[in-house]
Design a protein around this motif. Structure first.
Motif, PDB file in Angstrom:
ATOM      1  N   ILE A 129      -0.041  -2.070 -31.359  1.00 54.45           N
ATOM      2  CA  ILE A 129       0.015  -3.140 -30.371  1.00 54.45           C
ATOM      3  C   ILE A 129      -1.688  -3.158 -30.044  1.00 54.45           C
ATOM      4  CG2 ILE A 129      -0.394  -0.345 -28.515  1.00 54.45           C
ATOM      5  CD1 ILE A 129       1.307  -3.819 -27.216  1.00 54.45           C
ATOM      6  N   ILE A 130      -2.021  -2.110 -30.301  1.00 59.32           N
ATOM      7  CA  ILE A 130      -3.940  -2.303 -30.836  1.00 59.32           C
ATOM      8  C   ILE A 130      -3.940  -4.177 -31.068  1.00 59.32           C
ATOM      9  CG2 ILE A 130      -5.997  -1.480 -31.113  1.00 59.32           C
ATOM     10  CD1 ILE A 130      -5.143  -0.568 -28.449  1.00 59.32           C
ATOM     11  N   PHE A 161      -2.932  -6.620 -29.563  1.00 59.02           N
ATOM     12  CA  PHE A 161      -3.441  -7.230 -28.494  1.00 59.02           C
ATOM     13  C   PHE A 161      -4.486  -8.013 -29.164  1.00 59.02           C
ATOM     14  CE2 PHE A 161      -6.100  -6.886 -24.677  1.00 59.02           C
ATOM     15  CZ  PHE A 161      -5.438  -6.006 -23.718  1.00 59.02           C
ATOM     16  N   LEU A 162      -5.489  -7.376 -30.175  1.00 56.60           N
ATOM     17  CA  LEU A 162      -6.900  -7.693 -30.355  1.00 56.60           C
ATOM     18  C   LEU A 162      -6.919  -9.493 -31.254  1.00 56.60           C
ATOM     19  CD1 LEU A 162      -8.489  -4.948 -32.274  1.00 56.60           C
ATOM     20  CD2 LEU A 162      -9.485  -6.266 -30.626  1.00 56.60           C
ATOM     21  N   LYS A 204      -5.673 -11.832 -27.948  1.00 51.72           N
ATOM     22  CA  LYS A 204      -6.991 -11.845 -27.392  1.00 51.72           C
ATOM     23  C   LYS A 204      -8.036 -13.236 -27.037  1.00 51.72           C
ATOM     24  CE  LYS A 204      -9.379  -9.845 -23.778  1.00 51.72           C
ATOM     25  NZ  LYS A 204      -8.282  -9.257 -22.368  1.00 51.72           N
ATOM     26  N   GLU A 205      -7.813 -12.395 -28.428  1.00 49.46           N
ATOM     27  CA  GLU A 205      -8.659 -13.976 -30.040  1.00 49.46           C
ATOM     28  C   GLU A 205      -8.447 -15.546 -29.578  1.00 49.46           C
ATOM     29  OE1 GLU A 205     -11.913 -13.487 -31.118  1.00 49.46           O
ATOM     30  OE2 GLU A 205     -11.630 -11.758 -30.828  1.00 49.46           O
TER      31      GLU A 205
END
Lengths: 440, 283
Positions: free
Chosen positions: B128-129, B132-133, B136-137
């Motif tokens: 998930i991390i 997510f990154l 987001k980018e």
């Protein structure tokens, strides 16, 4: 009131979910998006509510609509969250800089967020009116390391919901908020009520830790002891053992409590309660809503205070529902203004009635609607002054202690698989090892 | 002797049918109970002796569920995400699976197979991390497109695994026969291989659809706007503190949530069967 988290469940191995996510926190926080201000200067705040009962959702939405009508320059968007997943959802939101401005949660869920720096310190943001409305011991539930990170606004004591017909037919004294049963009287009453296929009491102990700890406050049980250096250690002395012993003896000794409810949640016991299998069920105050909805027509029930400890001590631990403001919200003052509006005494009463809980505000608590004998409101309102912060809620590492140590140990103790000696050993020795990791 | 054998066979067959019946009852129980609960008034939900058929059936649970939560909107979001994820997964997985099946001894194919197996062991929390990154980018947080992308990536390994199995079952001889008959490589793929792969493609699409339709955690974390939330996220709104649930409306909403999968199964089941038969006749 702490909920099991998916993240926590999925990382039952070496890493805790919070730790895993926190490690990436700085990376994600760097990606914070631009905030919501329109070209005409109008601000939009996001308010994530966890209201879930029909009347409660209505009350929340109405108050937001009233605010929006009166404050066209500060619009509040109502976002529905869920108790079941709020911790994971907020954690990732905080990490990604996407958190709602105004956050509804419970105090036992706030510690990680407060210590992690995700929640604004409300000390200088809230108006004096609101500060004066809420008693100091209630503010204490949302105070972490000297800073206030949430406004506690709803709380519920644990009460005994009793079958009125069975109670009145028996020879037991019916307790009141002014003259509650002692724990000994409660044991006697449960024995007296146990007859003809009816158990005196049903303890829904699927999640035994918070019930045990919170009720143990009345007998002076603390379990978590903070030393002069600020470090917390677990102890399980005579005062801590009184309530677990009562429950254990009722289940395995005089059999005045039904063993089948050991693995049940509160709602699961209601069919048996309505069917006359149990005379009393210790439940949260808000369960009355389910009882009103689901009880068969003509079923008579009543709300009794929980038993008191030595000297009539009726203290019990609670984790009130709170409203917090995200630390990275650029509109903290506006969010605080909304909270002030949202928690005005008449509004607090509406919210409390919607959730079948007690408001924390002193003015709201005096509202006649909350002192009617109907549905036991008066009994609950009379207990409000005895509610204290749940013993565990500011203890870092408590969720792990609860899940890995206390829940299985208490379940085994209540089922009769282990005795008090082993229970004490596991809670204290294993527990302190867990807490030590969080307090290095 | 033969009579005894026949009797034994009959007994075995009866046993098989009984086992099958038991399994069907076991599978049907939750669904039937869900239907029953969705139509029960609150007082019957808390009965000590609950019956299968509600004494006083009511639609109030459905009314309440629709009043409290945006079920149709969330179902629409789920449907878009699931259909898109299924379609994209199949489009990507089919040629890849074919190559993996036909060249399964090549090091690349073996490495791919190993990677697929390993990828199934990743817990959500590890993924998930970085997800997510990345999202987001590329500004795909809080968008259905981002969610669809995640679902495709999440379903792809298993979809490939499934389809490669189907592709391996298509006999090479058929393709060689088509080549002998003068069919081009593309024509062979379209006219010979694809019809035989059809049941696998349909089953894979179904798998990808259901995975996305039921998925909760990515949707919870990646979608912020209430207007974009999917059905599984909305269903949790009927659950309160300490796991207490508004059972009637929750059952009503859950029943609605199961319908698309059931309809899809009903429609597609025939396709799977006919595809299998088509393969058999050809062979």
């Amino acid at each position: 009131m702490r909920r099991r988290t998916l993240l926590a469940a999925s990382t039952a191995g070496t890493l805790s979910a919070a730790g895993t996510l926190s490690a990436a926190g700085t990376l994600l926080s760097a990606c914070a998006p631009g905030r919501r201000r329109a070209s005409d200067g109008r601000i939009t705040l996001r308010f994530q509510s966890l209201a879930w009962q029909q009347e409660s959702i209505e009350a929340n939405k109405q108050l937001v609509a009233e605010w929006n009508a009166a404050h066209p320059d500060i619009r509040v968007d109502y976002v529905q969250g869920s108790w079941d997943s709020v911790h994971d959802q907020l954690l990732t939101s905080f990490e990604g800089g996407e958190a709602p401005d105004i956050i509804h949660d419970a105090t036992d869920d706030l510690a990680d967020f407060a210590y992690g720096g995700y929640l604004a310190d409300l000390t200088g943001l809230l108006p004096q009116r609101l500060k004066d409305e809420i008693p100091p011991q209630t503010w204490q539930t949302a105070t972490f390391a000297g800073a206030v990170h949430g406004v506690p606004f709803l709380q519920e004591p644990r009460v005994l919901i009793a079958n009125r017909a069975l109670l009145e037919r028996s020879r037991v004294r019916i307790p009141t908020a002014e003259r509650p049963w002692s724990w000994g009287e409660f044991e006697d009453a449960a024995k007296e009520l146990t007859r003809d296929g009816t158990y005196g009491v049903a303890w829904p102990l699927k999640e035994p830790v918070s019930a045990t700890l919170n009720l143990s406050l009345s007998t002076g049980g603390k379990v978590f002891h903070r030393g002069a250096d600020g470090k917390v250690t677990v102890r399980f002395d005579a005062a801590d053992q009184r309530v677990p012993r009562v429950i254990h003896d009722q289940l395995g000794g005089d059999r005045s409590a039904a063993r089948t409810t050991l693995g049940m949640g509160g709602s699961d016991t209601l069919p048996g309660f309505f069917g006359g299998k149990y005379a009393m069920v210790p439940l949260g105050f808000s369960y009355r809503q389910q009882i009103v909805q689901q009880a068969p027509k003509g079923f008579a029930w009543t709300v009794l205070p929980s038993p008191a400890g030595p000297g009539g001590d009726q203290r019990q631990g609670v984790s009130p529902q709170t409203l917090s403001i995200a630390a990275d919200s650029p509109y903290q003052k506006e969010a605080a203004r909304f909270i002030d509006f949202f928690l005005r005494p008449p509004h607090m009463v509406r919210l409390a009635r919607g959730d079948w809980m007690l408001p924390t505000g002193l003015t709201a608590l005096r509202d006649p609607a909350l002192h009617t004998r109907r549905h036991g409101w008066a009994t609950g309102a009379a207990l409000a002054g005895r509610l204290r912060p749940a013993p565990a809620q500011s203890v870092r590492g408590y969720p792990e202690w609860k899940d890995k140590v206390a829940t299985p140990a208490l379940q085994e103790y209540y089922s009769g698989a282990i005795g008090m000696g082993e229970l004490r050993e596991r809670l204290v020795e294993d527990g302190n090892l867990v807490l030590a990791r969080y307090q290095r | 002797m033969s009579t005894r054998l026949t009797a034994r066979r009959r007994a075995a067959r009866t046993g098989q049918y009984l086992a099958l019946l038991g399994y069907l009852v076991f599978l049907a129980f939750p669904l039937l109970w869900l239907v029953s609960t969705a139509f029960k008034p609150p007082r019957e939900l808390a009965s000590l002796h609950p019956g299968w058929i509600p004494d006083h059936p009511t639609l109030d649970n459905f009314r309440q569920a629709f009043d409290e939560q945006p079920l149709l909107r969330s179902a629409g979001n789920s449907l878009i995400a699931s259909l898109a994820a299924a379609a994209i997964t199949v489009v990507i997985a089919t040629p890849m699976a074919y190559v993996m099946a036909r060249h399964h001894r090549s090091p690349l194919s073996r490495a791919a197979t190993g990677w697929i197996v390993v990828s199934q062991a990743f817990p959500f929390v590890l993924v998930i991390i970085p997800l997510f990154l990345v999202l987001k980018e590329v500004r795909l947080i809080d968008s259905l497109s981002g969610l669809i992308m995640v679902y495709v990536v999440w379903s792809l390994p298993f979809a490939l695994w499934m389809l490669a199995g189907y592709a391996r079952a298509v006999p090479r001889e058929l393709e060689e026969a088509a080549a002998v008959d003068g069919a081009s490589r593309l024509r062979t793929l379209i006219s010979v291989t694809m019809p035989l792969l059809a049941p696998g493609i349909v089953a894979t699409a179904l798998f990808a659809f259901i995975t996305a339709w039921n998925e909760f955690f990515f949707a919870l974390v990646l979608l912020k706007s209430p207007q974009k939330q999917t059905m599984p996220v909305i269903l949790t709104h009927f659950i309160g503190t300490e796991g207490v649930a508004d059972l009637g409306p929750l059952a009503a909403a859950s029943l609605l949530a199961t319908l698309p999968s059931l309809v899809l199964f009903a429609v597609i089941q025939r396709r799977i069967t006919s595809g299998t038969l088509a393969g058999a006749v050809k062979h």
